[in-house]
Design a protein around this motif. Structure first.
Motif, PDB file in Angstrom:
ATOM      1  N   ASP A 151      -7.139  30.655  42.932  1.00  0.00           N
ATOM      2  CA  ASP A 151      -7.467  30.904  41.537  1.00  0.00           C
ATOM      3  C   ASP A 151      -8.741  30.153  41.173  1.00  0.00           C
ATOM      4  O   ASP A 151      -8.768  28.925  41.139  1.00  0.00           O
ATOM      5  N   LEU A 152      -9.789  30.896  40.908  1.00  0.00           N
ATOM      6  CA  LEU A 152     -11.105  30.324  40.638  1.00  0.00           C
ATOM      7  C   LEU A 152     -11.108  29.479  39.364  1.00  0.00           C
ATOM      8  O   LEU A 152     -11.842  28.493  39.257  1.00  0.00           O
ATOM      9  N   GLN A 153     -10.291  29.847  38.394  1.00  0.00           N
ATOM     10  CA  GLN A 153     -10.202  29.058  37.172  1.00  0.00           C
ATOM     11  C   GLN A 153      -9.685  27.651  37.477  1.00  0.00           C
ATOM     12  O   GLN A 153     -10.169  26.656  36.920  1.00  0.00           O
ATOM     13  N   LEU A 154      -8.723  27.560  38.375  1.00  0.00           N
ATOM     14  CA  LEU A 154      -8.196  26.260  38.779  1.00  0.00           C
ATOM     15  C   LEU A 154      -9.208  25.492  39.627  1.00  0.00           C
ATOM     16  O   LEU A 154      -9.269  24.254  39.557  1.00  0.00           O
ATOM     17  N   MET A 155     -10.002  26.190  40.406  1.00  0.00           N
ATOM     18  CA  MET A 155     -11.037  25.526  41.188  1.00  0.00           C
ATOM     19  C   MET A 155     -12.038  24.823  40.276  1.00  0.00           C
ATOM     20  O   MET A 155     -12.461  23.690  40.550  1.00  0.00           O
ATOM     21  N   GLU A 156     -12.419  25.492  39.195  1.00  0.00           N
ATOM     22  CA  GLU A 156     -13.344  24.851  38.256  1.00  0.00           C
ATOM     23  C   GLU A 156     -12.726  23.599  37.662  1.00  0.00           C
ATOM     24  O   GLU A 156     -13.375  22.550  37.557  1.00  0.00           O
ATOM     25  N   LEU A 157     -11.466  23.686  37.277  1.00  0.00           N
ATOM     26  CA  LEU A 157     -10.770  22.533  36.701  1.00  0.00           C
ATOM     27  C   LEU A 157     -10.707  21.380  37.699  1.00  0.00           C
ATOM     28  O   LEU A 157     -10.844  20.210  37.324  1.00  0.00           O
ATOM     29  N   ALA A 158     -10.534  21.714  38.973  1.00  0.00           N
ATOM     30  CA  ALA A 158     -10.415  20.692  40.014  1.00  0.00           C
ATOM     31  C   ALA A 158     -11.723  19.949  40.261  1.00  0.00           C
ATOM     32  O   ALA A 158     -11.705  18.828  40.791  1.00  0.00           O
ATOM     33  N   THR A 159     -12.838  20.540  39.907  1.00  0.00           N
ATOM     34  CA  THR A 159     -14.127  19.881  40.162  1.00  0.00           C
ATOM     35  C   THR A 159     -14.468  18.839  39.104  1.00  0.00           C
ATOM     36  O   THR A 159     -15.412  18.066  39.280  1.00  0.00           O
ATOM     37  N   ARG A 160     -13.715  18.787  38.020  1.00  0.00           N
ATOM     38  CA  ARG A 160     -14.019  17.845  36.951  1.00  0.00           C
ATOM     39  C   ARG A 160     -13.549  16.434  37.317  1.00  0.00           C
ATOM     40  O   ARG A 160     -12.496  16.264  37.931  1.00  0.00           O
ATOM     41  N   ALA A 161     -14.309  15.463  36.889  1.00  0.00           N
ATOM     42  CA  ALA A 161     -13.927  14.073  37.118  1.00  0.00           C
ATOM     43  C   ALA A 161     -12.989  13.564  36.028  1.00  0.00           C
ATOM     44  O   ALA A 161     -12.342  12.526  36.188  1.00  0.00           O
ATOM     45  N   PHE A 162     -12.917  14.285  34.903  1.00  0.00           N
ATOM     46  CA  PHE A 162     -12.056  13.887  33.792  1.00  0.00           C
ATOM     47  C   PHE A 162     -11.805  15.116  32.923  1.00  0.00           C
ATOM     48  O   PHE A 162     -12.345  16.197  33.180  1.00  0.00           O
ATOM     49  N   ASN A 163     -10.951  14.961  31.903  1.00  0.00           N
ATOM     50  CA  ASN A 163     -10.683  16.030  30.940  1.00  0.00           C
ATOM     51  C   ASN A 163     -10.196  17.311  31.617  1.00  0.00           C
ATOM     52  O   ASN A 163     -10.811  18.377  31.492  1.00  0.00           O
ATOM     53  N   ARG A 164      -9.076  17.190  32.317  1.00  0.00           N
ATOM     54  CA  ARG A 164      -8.495  18.350  32.996  1.00  0.00           C
ATOM     55  C   ARG A 164      -7.358  18.971  32.179  1.00  0.00           C
ATOM     56  O   ARG A 164      -6.500  19.639  32.728  1.00  0.00           O
ATOM     57  N   ARG A 165      -7.355  18.770  30.890  1.00  0.00           N
ATOM     58  CA  ARG A 165      -6.272  19.299  30.065  1.00  0.00           C
ATOM     59  C   ARG A 165      -6.400  20.802  29.848  1.00  0.00           C
ATOM     60  O   ARG A 165      -5.411  21.535  29.910  1.00  0.00           O
ATOM     61  N   HIS A 166      -7.624  21.279  29.580  1.00  0.00           N
ATOM     62  CA  HIS A 166      -7.822  22.690  29.246  1.00  0.00           C
ATOM     63  C   HIS A 166      -8.706  23.379  30.283  1.00  0.00           C
ATOM     64  O   HIS A 166      -9.681  22.804  30.763  1.00  0.00           O
ATOM     65  N   VAL A 167      -8.369  24.624  30.580  1.00  0.00           N
ATOM     66  CA  VAL A 167      -9.168  25.426  31.506  1.00  0.00           C
ATOM     67  C   VAL A 167     -10.271  26.143  30.735  1.00  0.00           C
ATOM     68  O   VAL A 167     -10.214  26.266  29.512  1.00  0.00           O
ATOM     69  N   ASN A 168     -11.261  26.606  31.457  1.00  0.00           N
ATOM     70  CA  ASN A 168     -12.356  27.379  30.871  1.00  0.00           C
ATOM     71  C   ASN A 168     -12.207  28.862  31.187  1.00  0.00           C
ATOM     72  O   ASN A 168     -11.593  29.236  32.195  1.00  0.00           O
ATOM     73  N   GLY A 169     -12.796  29.697  30.343  1.00  0.00           N
ATOM     74  CA  GLY A 169     -12.831  31.125  30.602  1.00  0.00           C
ATOM     75  C   GLY A 169     -13.951  31.483  31.567  1.00  0.00           C
ATOM     76  O   GLY A 169     -14.836  30.665  31.847  1.00  0.00           O
ATOM     77  N   LEU A 170     -13.922  32.711  32.066  1.00  0.00           N
ATOM     78  CA  LEU A 170     -14.909  33.133  33.056  1.00  0.00           C
ATOM     79  C   LEU A 170     -16.324  33.110  32.499  1.00  0.00           C
ATOM     80  O   LEU A 170     -17.259  32.678  33.186  1.00  0.00           O
TER      81      LEU A 170
END
Length: 282
Positions: A151-170
């Motif tokens: 899931d690419l949306q989760l991949m983006e979230l995984a790259t963050r060093a902080f603030n992993r509460r909310h996902v981003n849209g495409l």
């Protein structure tokens, strides 16, 4: 449609259906499948499946997918399945609205496998952006149990060093992270806006436009564009993830598929903007 033989599910009688499809398969080659037009015959599906099974299944995924439909969920319908094949740089649009179950159970001529087999294979990596509603609809309508999902949306979230509460849209991911030229960015924004005007109710459109045949050109372009940047985003995020996060993404992607198949799954609401709870503590 550019295939040499076009057969719809209502164009032949039941007793002659298998014979007619077999004859059509013999006449259909990969070059007959349109680059971006709708694949709307069993013959073209069979050729497509053979082509997809020929793609490499190494670390870098070959297949990037998305689904469009009317109220895409168990409560709505599926119109189009988009498949971007990275090694070929080609996008295929499968006309699920026209073909129905035939889109998923028609076997390839060479591989003898089906699109359903491919979608359910855990050894063939497939990339979606937020797989939840797509999985919900595929499972309810065609009993497809997705596997091998990243899931690419989760991949983006995984790259963050902080603030992993909310996902981003495409759209935000493409705007912020996708390596594209200025000309591509302008074209992307124009195509996106023109498509939204046709299908987004808040902009005066209707999702029923995905079921119009022939498919309006602006919608066709929107469908093609919707998957063409996924591969670039995947490469960008994959390079930034540690091995631990790669494992977490695969596990969370699998969890999203399982969740989408539960009786109480709700594909709408603010809860969908939340990332995995446990990721807040990593």
């Amino acid at each position: 449609m550019a295939t040499t033989a076009v057969i719809t599910t209502t164009s032949v009688s039941s007793e002659n259906n298998i014979e007619a499809i077999t004859e059509a398969l013999a006449k259909t080659e990969i070059d007959d499948i349109p680059l971006t037009g709708l694949i709307n015959s069993p013959a073209a599906i069979a050729t497509l499946v053979d082509n997809l099974y020929d793609q490499p299944t190494t670390t870098i995924p070959s297949l990037f997918l998305d689904v469009e439909g009317v109220n895409l969920s168990r409560h709505g319908s599926i119109s189009i399945l988009q498949i971007f094949v990275r090694p070929q740089n080609r996008t295929y649009l499968v006309d699920v609205h026209t073909l129905g179950n035939s889109a998923f159970v028609t076997p390839g001529k060479a591989c003898k496998k089906t699109l359903k087999d491919l979608l359910e294979s855990d050894t063939i990596p497939k990339v979606f952006f937020d797989v939840r509603n797509d999985s919900d609809a595929l499972f309810d309508k065609f009993k497809i149990d997705l596997a091998g999902i990243q899931d690419l949306q989760l991949m983006e979230l995984a790259t963050r060093a902080f603030n992993r509460r909310h996902v981003n849209g495409l759209s935000r991911c493409i705007d912020r992270h996708c390596p594209i030229t200025s000309a591509e960015r302008q074209d992307w924004k124009r195509t996106k806006e023109e498509g939204l005007k046709l299908f987004a109710p808040e902009k005066g459109g209707s999702y029923e436009v995905f079921n119009e045949r022939p498919l309006p050109e602006k919608i066709r372009l929107y469908c093609v564009q919707d998957v063409q940047f996924l591969a670039r985003l995947w490469s960008y995020y994959y390079a930034k993830m540690s091995e631990k996060w790669k494992v977490r993404v695969l596990a969370a992607s699998k969890d999203r598929v399982s969740l989408s198949q539960t009786p109480g799954f709700n594909g709408k609401g603010q809860h969908k903007a939340l990332g995995p709870k446990e990721w807040l503590y990593y």
